[in-house]
Motif scaffolding. Sequence first.
Motif, mmCIF file in Angstrom:
data_model
loop_
_atom_site.group_PDB
_atom_site.id
_atom_site.type_symbol
_atom_site.label_atom_id
_atom_site.label_comp_id
_atom_site.label_asym_id
_atom_site.label_seq_id
_atom_site.Cartn_x
_atom_site.Cartn_y
_atom_site.Cartn_z
ATOM 1 N N SER A 1 0.813 -1.222 0.000
ATOM 2 C CA SER A 1 0.000 0.000 0.000
ATOM 3 C C SER A 1 0.846 1.272 0.000
ATOM 4 C CB SER A 1 -0.893 -0.006 1.242
ATOM 5 O OG SER A 1 -0.060 -0.106 2.389
ATOM 6 N N ALA A 2 2.171 1.128 -0.062
ATOM 7 C CA ALA A 2 3.035 2.331 0.004
ATOM 8 C C ALA A 2 2.688 3.295 -1.124
ATOM 9 C CB ALA A 2 4.491 1.913 -0.105
ATOM 10 N N HIS A 3 2.730 4.591 -0.840
ATOM 11 C CA HIS A 3 2.485 5.590 -1.881
ATOM 12 C C HIS A 3 3.568 5.422 -2.956
ATOM 13 C CE1 HIS A 3 1.980 9.419 -3.941
ATOM 14 N NE2 HIS A 3 0.865 9.612 -3.258
ATOM 15 N N PRO A 4 3.173 5.430 -4.248
ATOM 16 C CA PRO A 4 4.192 5.229 -5.295
ATOM 17 C C PRO A 4 5.324 6.251 -5.267
ATOM 18 C CG PRO A 4 2.006 5.624 -6.264
ATOM 19 C CD PRO A 4 1.813 5.477 -4.797
ATOM 20 N N MET A 5 5.092 7.434 -4.705
ATOM 21 C CA MET A 5 6.214 8.394 -4.590
ATOM 22 C C MET A 5 7.230 7.892 -3.570
ATOM 23 S SD MET A 5 6.728 10.860 -6.559
ATOM 24 C CE MET A 5 7.851 12.099 -5.939
ATOM 25 N N ALA A 6 6.737 7.251 -2.497
ATOM 26 C CA ALA A 6 7.655 6.709 -1.482
ATOM 27 C C ALA A 6 8.518 5.621 -2.126
ATOM 28 C CB ALA A 6 6.864 6.152 -0.307
ATOM 29 N N VAL A 7 7.882 4.793 -2.956
ATOM 30 C CA VAL A 7 8.607 3.707 -3.634
ATOM 31 C C VAL A 7 9.617 4.313 -4.620
ATOM 32 C CG1 VAL A 7 8.343 1.682 -5.127
ATOM 33 C CG2 VAL A 7 6.625 2.168 -3.358
ATOM 34 N N MET A 8 9.164 5.295 -5.344
ATOM 35 C CA MET A 8 10.000 5.960 -6.356
ATOM 36 C C MET A 8 11.260 6.560 -5.714
ATOM 37 S SD MET A 8 9.373 7.044 -9.580
ATOM 38 C CE MET A 8 9.887 8.347 -10.683
ATOM 39 N N ILE A 9 11.062 7.257 -4.602
ATOM 40 C CA ILE A 9 12.202 7.886 -3.913
ATOM 41 C C ILE A 9 13.150 6.806 -3.392
ATOM 42 C CG2 ILE A 9 12.852 9.247 -1.869
ATOM 43 C CD1 ILE A 9 10.079 10.724 -2.258
ATOM 44 N N GLY A 10 12.559 5.747 -2.790
ATOM 45 C CA GLY A 10 13.373 4.671 -2.226
ATOM 46 C C GLY A 10 14.180 3.943 -3.297
ATOM 47 N N VAL A 11 13.521 3.621 -4.401
ATOM 48 C CA VAL A 11 14.200 2.832 -5.441
ATOM 49 C C VAL A 11 15.242 3.696 -6.175
ATOM 50 C CG1 VAL A 11 13.891 1.495 -7.557
ATOM 51 C CG2 VAL A 11 12.249 1.256 -5.698
ATOM 52 N N THR A 12 14.912 4.959 -6.409
ATOM 53 C CA THR A 12 15.898 5.837 -7.079
ATOM 54 C C THR A 12 17.118 6.005 -6.170
ATOM 55 O OG1 THR A 12 14.087 6.974 -8.189
ATOM 56 C CG2 THR A 12 16.210 8.088 -8.202
ATOM 57 N N GLY A 13 16.868 6.176 -4.873
ATOM 58 C CA GLY A 13 17.984 6.270 -3.923
ATOM 59 C C GLY A 13 18.803 4.982 -3.937
ATOM 60 N N ALA A 14 18.099 3.851 -4.056
ATOM 61 C CA ALA A 14 18.794 2.552 -4.062
ATOM 62 C C ALA A 14 19.666 2.377 -5.303
ATOM 63 C CB ALA A 14 17.768 1.421 -3.969
ATOM 64 N N MET A 15 19.361 3.101 -6.373
ATOM 65 C CA MET A 15 20.220 3.015 -7.563
ATOM 66 C C MET A 15 21.657 3.409 -7.227
ATOM 67 S SD MET A 15 17.626 4.423 -10.513
ATOM 68 C CE MET A 15 18.792 4.600 -11.815
ATOM 69 N N SER A 16 21.805 4.240 -6.186
ATOM 70 C CA SER A 16 23.158 4.653 -5.786
ATOM 71 C C SER A 16 23.963 3.451 -5.297
ATOM 72 C CB SER A 16 23.090 5.730 -4.697
ATOM 73 O OG SER A 16 22.390 5.238 -3.575
ATOM 74 N N ALA A 17 23.260 2.421 -4.797
ATOM 75 C CA ALA A 17 23.960 1.222 -4.329
ATOM 76 C C ALA A 17 24.399 0.355 -5.507
ATOM 77 C CB ALA A 17 23.041 0.427 -3.407
ATOM 78 N N PHE A 18 23.735 0.520 -6.642
ATOM 79 C CA PHE A 18 24.076 -0.291 -7.818
ATOM 80 C C PHE A 18 25.107 0.421 -8.698
ATOM 81 C CE2 PHE A 18 20.142 -1.963 -6.293
ATOM 82 C CZ PHE A 18 20.193 -3.314 -6.566
ATOM 83 N N TYR A 19 25.082 1.746 -8.673
ATOM 84 C CA TYR A 19 25.987 2.507 -9.540
ATOM 85 C C TYR A 19 26.718 3.548 -8.701
ATOM 86 C CZ TYR A 19 22.562 0.613 -12.782
ATOM 87 O OH TYR A 19 21.716 -0.215 -13.459
ATOM 88 N N HIS A 20 27.765 3.146 -8.033
ATOM 89 C CA HIS A 20 28.481 4.108 -7.204
ATOM 90 C C HIS A 20 29.967 4.102 -7.543
ATOM 91 C CE1 HIS A 20 29.153 6.816 -3.905
ATOM 92 N NE2 HIS A 20 30.096 6.016 -3.438
ATOM 93 N N GLU A 21 30.584 2.895 -7.360
ATOM 94 C CA GLU A 21 32.029 2.800 -7.581
ATOM 95 C C GLU A 21 32.345 3.197 -9.017
ATOM 96 O OE1 GLU A 21 33.859 2.300 -5.076
ATOM 97 O OE2 GLU A 21 32.170 1.749 -3.790
ATOM 98 N N GLY A 22 33.438 3.853 -9.196
ATOM 99 C CA GLY A 22 33.942 4.095 -10.554
ATOM 100 C C GLY A 22 33.314 5.286 -11.249
ATOM 101 N N THR A 23 32.408 6.031 -10.575
ATOM 102 C CA THR A 23 31.866 7.233 -11.229
ATOM 103 C C THR A 23 32.726 8.431 -10.826
ATOM 104 O OG1 THR A 23 29.651 6.321 -11.157
ATOM 105 C CG2 THR A 23 29.806 8.683 -11.501
ATOM 106 N N ASP A 24 33.366 9.028 -11.831
ATOM 107 C CA ASP A 24 34.169 10.219 -11.573
ATOM 108 C C ASP A 24 33.319 11.431 -11.954
ATOM 109 O OD1 ASP A 24 35.876 12.329 -11.509
ATOM 110 O OD2 ASP A 24 37.335 11.520 -12.938
#
Length: 431
Positions: A128-151
């Motif tokens: 039942s989570a508001h889709p904006m809450a999911v959107m913010i959480g998942v977009t933030g989680a992208m930082s865990a997938f794409y972090h190392e090696g970004t200059d």
Amino acid sequence: MTKTATLTFSDGTPPIELPILEGTYGKPVIDLKALAAHGYFTHDPGFTATSSCNSAITYIDGEEGLLYYRGYPIEELAYKSDHMEVSYLLLHGELPTAEQKTAFVNSIRHHTLLHDQMENVFRGFRRSAHPMAVMIGVTGAMSAFYHEGTDLFDPKHREIVAHRLLAKIPTVAAWAYKFNEGQPFVYPNNRLSYAENFMHMMFSTPCEPYEPNPVLARALDRIFLLHADHEQNASTSTVRLSGSSGANPYACVAAGMASLWGPLHGGANEAVLKMLDEMGDVSRIPEYIARAKDKSSGFRLMGFGHRVYRNMDPRARIIRQTAHEVLEALDLKDNPTFRMAMELERIALEDEYFVSRKLYPNVDFYSGIIFRAMGIPTSMFTVLFALARTAGWVAQWNEMLSDPAHKIGRPRQRYIGHARREYVPIEARRA
Ligand code: CMC
């Protein structure tokens, strides 16, 4: 000759000369950097009179009702261009050649898939989570997938970040909806255009074929384009401020989304439909207009007025026409909600209270109507705004980091708390 402003003091402190800087258009700004050396800071809560950066991306003239992206009037772009081309324009500063556009669109197309493990991130939320809450959480989680090696100081790396965000945010947005609905996630289909692909991921199921309606796909693409950037608003300033520390860009865009979520910003289109639903019938419009005029009611007509535009928002003028096209195409002109919206628009445009205060229907009034007509639930409205604004966020973030003189954002404050006092042992404290 450089114009200057002189700041004088009533206590005999010598005056300070401050340079006045002109932009291409718009109000000149007084450069206040020298003040700190004289022991003063400026105080402007809400930044109502503060320019926070140099930017060459978007220009708004609220009095005249003008909006330009990189110098091109929004009307020209809305009728002649599309969201992908405009995203390229915002990011790179120039319209693409045919080859540049093909390469850009191909790159976006080939980054639409989310890392397989990201499905687990969605599944960690309550249904039942508001889709904006999911959107913010998942977009933030992208930082865990794409972090190392970004200059962040390598323009090529920043371009990859921008392409990934533009490509993956529609997938995140559609999946936030699918997760809410308890339907299976639909993978992107890279044969489709940007807007069609979003519609496919949002509306199709594995059970039957789905063909996006071309009128609706065009309307959606136009909404994306019209919402792509709006200079230094709250969410864009949030992306810039968080990005100014060199933070992970996916986390910065998630921060921008959090700011956008508020009802005073991106949440207004949701409020418009809630108001129409509550109103229920055309016969109640006079009652709502009367409440909006009564200052003691605290009620405002949602979807009317704008902080910057004191003229019709140029985006609203375009999107109004699109709203009519969509209602026509879906044969919804006689639907009670839309009849109510059109009648409200008509009355407010003629009513002395609204006319004298220059309270025109804003872009959120019409985008809400289009989204409802397309069958998009109210809770997804701000998600769609976030999807569209991603183009502006990445362009503004990129502009900030490409400036070699950029500094971490660090506002000052006027301290109004206690003067220094002694620690009191707990036994001696009184409530
Ligand atoms: N309904 C009734 N009266 C209004 C409304 C409204 N929607 N908006 C402004 N007013 C009145 C206000 O009471 C004031 O009257 P008076 O001069 O008699 O005191 C006058 O108009 C000027 O308003 P203001 O408060 O100075 O305007 P503002 O710049 O502070 O507020 C606004 C701008 C958008 C917050 C406001 O118009 C509003 O609350 N609108 C409804 C919510 C809405 O549709 N928001 C979406 C805006 S677009 C979002 C985006 O681009 O991100």
